[in-house]
Design a protein around this motif. Structure first.
Motif, PDB file in Angstrom:
ATOM      1  N   ASN A   1      -2.703   0.131  -6.706  1.00 42.71           N
ATOM      2  CA  ASN A   1      -2.949   1.354  -7.013  1.00 42.71           C
ATOM      3  C   ASN A   1      -1.472   2.079  -7.735  1.00 42.71           C
ATOM      4  O   ASN A   1      -0.429   1.908  -7.109  1.00 42.71           O
ATOM      5  CB  ASN A   1      -3.575   2.670  -6.206  1.00 42.71           C
ATOM      6  CG  ASN A   1      -4.781   2.061  -5.667  1.00 42.71           C
ATOM      7  OD1 ASN A   1      -5.889   1.843  -6.558  1.00 42.71           O
ATOM      8  ND2 ASN A   1      -5.020   1.743  -4.348  1.00 42.71           N
TER       9      ASN A   1
ATOM     10  N   GLY B   1       0.781  -1.295   0.002  1.00 42.03           N
ATOM     11  CA  GLY B   1      -0.009   0.005   0.129  1.00 42.03           C
ATOM     12  C   GLY B   1       0.778   1.317  -0.021  1.00 42.03           C
ATOM     13  O   GLY B   1       0.429   2.425   0.563  1.00 42.03           O
TER      14      GLY B   1
ATOM     15  N   CYS C   1      -1.426  -1.067   3.342  1.00 40.04           N
ATOM     16  CA  CYS C   1      -2.840  -1.199   2.466  1.00 40.04           C
ATOM     17  C   CYS C   1      -3.827  -1.240   3.289  1.00 40.04           C
ATOM     18  O   CYS C   1      -3.798  -1.899   4.585  1.00 40.04           O
ATOM     19  CB  CYS C   1      -2.255  -2.252   1.476  1.00 40.04           C
ATOM     20  SG  CYS C   1      -2.585  -3.975   1.924  1.00 40.04           S
TER      21      CYS C   1
ATOM     22  N   ASP D   1       1.607  -2.614  -4.603  1.00 38.81           N
ATOM     23  CA  ASP D   1      -0.183  -2.007  -4.337  1.00 38.81           C
ATOM     24  C   ASP D   1      -0.785  -2.194  -5.555  1.00 38.81           C
ATOM     25  O   ASP D   1      -0.031  -2.205  -6.925  1.00 38.81           O
ATOM     26  CB  ASP D   1       0.357  -0.544  -4.190  1.00 38.81           C
ATOM     27  CG  ASP D   1      -0.748   0.275  -3.518  1.00 38.81           C
ATOM     28  OD1 ASP D   1      -2.037  -0.077  -4.068  1.00 38.81           O
ATOM     29  OD2 ASP D   1      -0.829   1.199  -2.757  1.00 38.81           O
TER      30      ASP D   1
ATOM     31  N   SER E   1       1.373   3.246  -2.298  1.00 37.49           N
ATOM     32  CA  SER E   1       0.937   4.486  -3.403  1.00 37.49           C
ATOM     33  C   SER E   1       0.231   5.639  -2.881  1.00 37.49           C
ATOM     34  O   SER E   1      -0.044   6.487  -3.465  1.00 37.49           O
ATOM     35  CB  SER E   1       0.289   3.666  -4.548  1.00 37.49           C
ATOM     36  OG  SER E   1       1.028   2.999  -5.369  1.00 37.49           O
ATOM     37  N   GLY E   2      -0.344   5.428  -1.337  1.00 34.32           N
ATOM     38  CA  GLY E   2      -1.117   6.452  -0.899  1.00 34.32           C
ATOM     39  C   GLY E   2      -0.167   7.633  -0.331  1.00 34.32           C
ATOM     40  O   GLY E   2       1.090   7.599  -0.464  1.00 34.32           O
ATOM     41  N   PHE E   3      -0.877   8.602   0.357  1.00 37.42           N
ATOM     42  CA  PHE E   3      -0.347   9.396   1.142  1.00 37.42           C
ATOM     43  C   PHE E   3       0.981   9.066   2.074  1.00 37.42           C
ATOM     44  O   PHE E   3       2.175   9.575   1.721  1.00 37.42           O
ATOM     45  CB  PHE E   3      -1.155  10.496   1.825  1.00 37.42           C
ATOM     46  CG  PHE E   3      -0.398  11.744   2.413  1.00 37.42           C
ATOM     47  CD1 PHE E   3      -0.235  12.961   1.828  1.00 37.42           C
ATOM     48  CD2 PHE E   3      -0.085  11.592   3.758  1.00 37.42           C
ATOM     49  CE1 PHE E   3       0.569  13.873   2.323  1.00 37.42           C
ATOM     50  CE2 PHE E   3       0.292  12.804   4.489  1.00 37.42           C
ATOM     51  CZ  PHE E   3       0.929  13.983   3.671  1.00 37.42           C
TER      52      PHE E   3
ATOM     53  N   THR F   1       3.887   7.212   0.034  1.00 36.91           N
ATOM     54  CA  THR F   1       4.631   7.971  -0.868  1.00 36.91           C
ATOM     55  C   THR F   1       5.748   8.800  -0.144  1.00 36.91           C
ATOM     56  O   THR F   1       6.876   8.702  -0.113  1.00 36.91           O
ATOM     57  CB  THR F   1       3.816   8.983  -1.577  1.00 36.91           C
ATOM     58  OG1 THR F   1       2.760   8.167  -2.399  1.00 36.91           O
ATOM     59  CG2 THR F   1       4.539  10.100  -2.351  1.00 36.91           C
TER      60      THR F   1
END
Length: 92
Positions: free
Chosen positions: A34, A8, A72, A32, A10-12, A15
């Motif tokens: 996404n 997970g 994630c 991920d 790729s989220g805020f 990243t």
């Protein structure tokens, strides 16, 4: 160099964590479903669904991470899915 698998990423939070880990010279793989928000992270991304145990097993064999950071979540089924994922990660 230590390898870190981030589920997970790729989220805020993922990243920003990846940015920091790269500055600290870790080898990072973002696992991920996404696409990363940061285009610079696309080469670190594996498009995969963590619920697929076979896919997860393959990434452990190929990447051989020293550490796993689990970020994630599937929002509608968050608790049930995350419990399953933690159990699967523990097995590997």
């Amino acid at each position: 160099m230590k390898k870190i698998l981030i589920t997970g990423g790729s989220g805020f939070i993922g990243t920003n964590l990846i940015n920091k880990l790269l500055l600290l010279e870790y080898e990072v793989l973002n696992y991920d479903c996404n696409k990363p928000v940061n285009e610079d992270h696309e080469s670190l991304w594996e498009n995969a669904d963590i619920i697929s145990a076979g896919s997860l097993e393959q990434v452990f064999k190929n990447f051989s991470p020293d550490f796993v950071i689990h970020l994630c979540a599937n929002m509608p089924k968050k608790m049930k899915i995350n419990f399953f994922i933690v159990v699967v990660l523990f097995v590997f």
